[in-house]
Scaffold this active site. Sequence first.
Site, PDB file in Angstrom:
ATOM      1  N   GLU A 215      30.388  39.068  49.468  1.00 28.80           N
ATOM      2  CA  GLU A 215      29.247  39.069  50.378  1.00 28.80           C
ATOM      3  C   GLU A 215      29.433  40.084  51.504  1.00 28.80           C
ATOM      4  O   GLU A 215      29.499  39.726  52.680  1.00 28.80           O
ATOM      5  CB  GLU A 215      29.052  37.664  50.959  1.00 28.80           C
ATOM      6  CG  GLU A 215      28.723  36.622  49.894  1.00 28.80           C
ATOM      7  CD  GLU A 215      28.917  35.198  50.385  1.00 28.80           C
ATOM      8  OE1 GLU A 215      29.406  35.010  51.519  1.00 28.80           O
ATOM      9  OE2 GLU A 215      28.593  34.264  49.630  1.00 28.80           O
ATOM     10  N   PRO A 216      29.516  41.372  51.177  1.00 24.71           N
ATOM     11  CA  PRO A 216      29.649  42.376  52.237  1.00 24.71           C
ATOM     12  C   PRO A 216      28.334  42.557  52.987  1.00 24.71           C
ATOM     13  O   PRO A 216      27.256  42.500  52.408  1.00 24.71           O
ATOM     14  CB  PRO A 216      30.021  43.644  51.461  1.00 24.71           C
ATOM     15  CG  PRO A 216      29.394  43.450  50.117  1.00 24.71           C
ATOM     16  CD  PRO A 216      29.477  41.974  49.838  1.00 24.71           C
TER      17      PRO A 216
ATOM     18  N   TYR B 266      31.328  41.249  72.480  1.00 26.20           N
ATOM     19  CA  TYR B 266      32.645  41.314  71.855  1.00 26.20           C
ATOM     20  C   TYR B 266      33.590  42.331  72.506  1.00 26.20           C
ATOM     21  O   TYR B 266      34.729  42.457  72.071  1.00 26.20           O
ATOM     22  CB  TYR B 266      32.525  41.720  70.379  1.00 26.20           C
ATOM     23  CG  TYR B 266      31.673  40.841  69.512  1.00 26.20           C
ATOM     24  CD1 TYR B 266      31.938  39.484  69.370  1.00 26.20           C
ATOM     25  CD2 TYR B 266      30.601  41.364  68.805  1.00 26.20           C
ATOM     26  CE1 TYR B 266      31.165  38.680  68.562  1.00 26.20           C
ATOM     27  CE2 TYR B 266      29.813  40.563  67.978  1.00 26.20           C
ATOM     28  CZ  TYR B 266      30.103  39.225  67.868  1.00 26.20           C
ATOM     29  OH  TYR B 266      29.334  38.422  67.063  1.00 26.20           O
TER      30      TYR B 266
ATOM     31  N   TYR C  37      24.492  44.220  62.813  1.00 25.11           N
ATOM     32  CA  TYR C  37      24.579  43.396  64.018  1.00 25.11           C
ATOM     33  C   TYR C  37      24.080  44.155  65.250  1.00 25.11           C
ATOM     34  O   TYR C  37      24.613  44.012  66.343  1.00 25.11           O
ATOM     35  CB  TYR C  37      26.004  42.859  64.209  1.00 25.11           C
ATOM     36  CG  TYR C  37      26.480  42.121  62.997  1.00 25.11           C
ATOM     37  CD1 TYR C  37      25.945  40.872  62.685  1.00 25.11           C
ATOM     38  CD2 TYR C  37      27.401  42.682  62.115  1.00 25.11           C
ATOM     39  CE1 TYR C  37      26.341  40.189  61.547  1.00 25.11           C
ATOM     40  CE2 TYR C  37      27.795  42.014  60.970  1.00 25.11           C
ATOM     41  CZ  TYR C  37      27.265  40.771  60.688  1.00 25.11           C
ATOM     42  OH  TYR C  37      27.659  40.103  59.551  1.00 25.11           O
TER      43      TYR C  37
ATOM     44  N   ARG D 113      28.553  44.066  56.852  1.00 26.17           N
ATOM     45  CA  ARG D 113      28.864  45.102  57.834  1.00 26.17           C
ATOM     46  C   ARG D 113      29.190  46.441  57.186  1.00 26.17           C
ATOM     47  O   ARG D 113      28.718  47.484  57.629  1.00 26.17           O
ATOM     48  CB  ARG D 113      30.055  44.644  58.695  1.00 26.17           C
ATOM     49  CG  ARG D 113      30.366  45.559  59.857  1.00 26.17           C
ATOM     50  CD  ARG D 113      31.685  45.169  60.518  1.00 26.17           C
ATOM     51  NE  ARG D 113      31.711  43.778  60.895  1.00 26.17           N
ATOM     52  CZ  ARG D 113      31.322  43.301  62.076  1.00 26.17           C
ATOM     53  NH1 ARG D 113      30.867  44.136  62.992  1.00 26.17           N
ATOM     54  NH2 ARG D 113      31.400  42.003  62.341  1.00 26.17           N
TER      55      ARG D 113
ATOM     56  N   CYS E  49      19.474  44.130  84.380  1.00 27.26           N
ATOM     57  CA  CYS E  49      20.069  43.644  85.633  1.00 27.26           C
ATOM     58  C   CYS E  49      21.216  42.678  85.357  1.00 27.26           C
ATOM     59  O   CYS E  49      21.169  41.486  85.683  1.00 27.26           O
ATOM     60  CB  CYS E  49      19.002  42.991  86.500  1.00 27.26           C
ATOM     61  SG  CYS E  49      17.839  44.191  87.162  1.00 27.26           S
ATOM     62  N   GLU E  50      22.249  43.179  84.716  1.00 27.77           N
ATOM     63  CA  GLU E  50      23.480  42.449  84.420  1.00 27.77           C
ATOM     64  C   GLU E  50      24.637  43.441  84.484  1.00 27.77           C
ATOM     65  O   GLU E  50      24.552  44.533  83.905  1.00 27.77           O
ATOM     66  CB  GLU E  50      23.451  41.836  83.010  1.00 27.77           C
ATOM     67  CG  GLU E  50      22.363  40.834  82.745  1.00 27.77           C
ATOM     68  CD  GLU E  50      22.715  39.436  83.217  1.00 27.77           C
ATOM     69  OE1 GLU E  50      23.878  39.234  83.642  1.00 27.77           O
ATOM     70  OE2 GLU E  50      21.833  38.574  83.168  1.00 27.77           O
TER      71      GLU E  50
ATOM     72  N   GLY F 239      33.668  40.566  54.883  1.00 26.68           N
ATOM     73  CA  GLY F 239      34.537  40.735  56.032  1.00 26.68           C
ATOM     74  C   GLY F 239      35.273  42.047  56.149  1.00 26.68           C
ATOM     75  O   GLY F 239      35.922  42.304  57.167  1.00 26.68           O
TER      76      GLY F 239
END
Length: 425
Positions: free
Chosen positions: A275-276, A318, A375, A278, A346-347, A239
Amino acid sequence: MDHFLYRDGILHAEDVAIPEIAAAVGTPFYVYSTATLTRHFRLFDEALAGLDHLVCYAMKANSNQAVLRLMASLGAGVDVVSGGEYRRAKAAGFTGDRIVFSGVGKTAEEMELSLTGGIRQFNVESEPEMELLSEVASRLGVVAPITIRVNPDVDAKTHEKIATGKSENKFGIPISRAREVYAHAASLPGLEVIGIDVHIGSQLTDLEPFELAYTKVAELTRELRVDGHDIRRLDLGGGLGIPYERSNKAPPLPMEYGEVIKRTVGDLGCEIEIEPGRLIAGNSGILVSSVIYVKSGEGRDFLILDAAMNDLIRPAMYGAWHDIVPVKEAPAGTELHPIDVVGPVCETGDTFTRQRPLPPMVSGDLVAFRSAGAYGAVMASEYNTRPLIPEVLVHGHQFAVIRSRPTFDEIINRDTIPQWLEGSA
């Protein structure tokens, strides 16, 4: 720190010029730095020096086989959250005794796969899960090593969609019920209770939530040992955040994080797992895209790229920030102008940023999204029938395509037309 720097006005990945890769594979594409991946793993390993420990790479951040093989070669363990990730870990060379299986919804099939293929531990998240795991293990004639994930009800002070340690989140069991649940686990025939698991969220930029959570874990360890449980391993999750916006204050360093671990649980004689994901992968990768058009709108301009939300969904999902830089460095003193950076999907949500000050650009210019190694590719899709984009790994002066762009025929031919529709067009 990363290894994406300007040399003679051109952005490089280690010793390879980005335009050289673009000419070879086309845009958009992801490119990762071996040197950055290696450095960031070693920072975590060194931060826990003096403790019995294992750094388990959280492969959900970036699960490319080449990245996993590199992590395995460095001595990492790996944290998986699905049967597919378990298979990826084994294919990349991780032995079962270095694979930790996390996640709230493990199926009986995934449990059997891991018990027969080898597993370091299951991080169990509920009583129904531990009961099913006991049944599967007993049927196979084996014992499943488990930690139980406790929810410490600590506010990680991060985005609501990546906070996992508050009482309203779906993860783990309430720490207030831990002694009762551990007693139940110890009574089940197919399980061996070996430790405690905790994970409070992702992209944390403050160490205080870790300190609060790990202090609670230390207290629980002592209580469970009094109850007769052999708590010998603590899985403290991951995290730790990365500096997506480089103008902001940098998050804490792995060494500072390691000091929190040593201060809170270092005297318990437990093996420590972290548990890294990112922080190992994030700054090790960039997304490279080409400018299609520069469009003038009502009161604002738009930089329309060939990368889109299906390639990098974090900003749409996000509201995440990524630094965006031209691959050809703007001359000193160049005036910046606010512009919306968007993709061709197209959004309206296919917007990377609004009114970002950037130097003038024209069609064909290359831009890079920094801190895109985690990610990014793993969350990509083929929305609008846009092929998944290539991934490239750089090592010094070398680069290799580690995932190719599929052809349109390959995408379309995955679909099948039922017999009753044949000839109906």
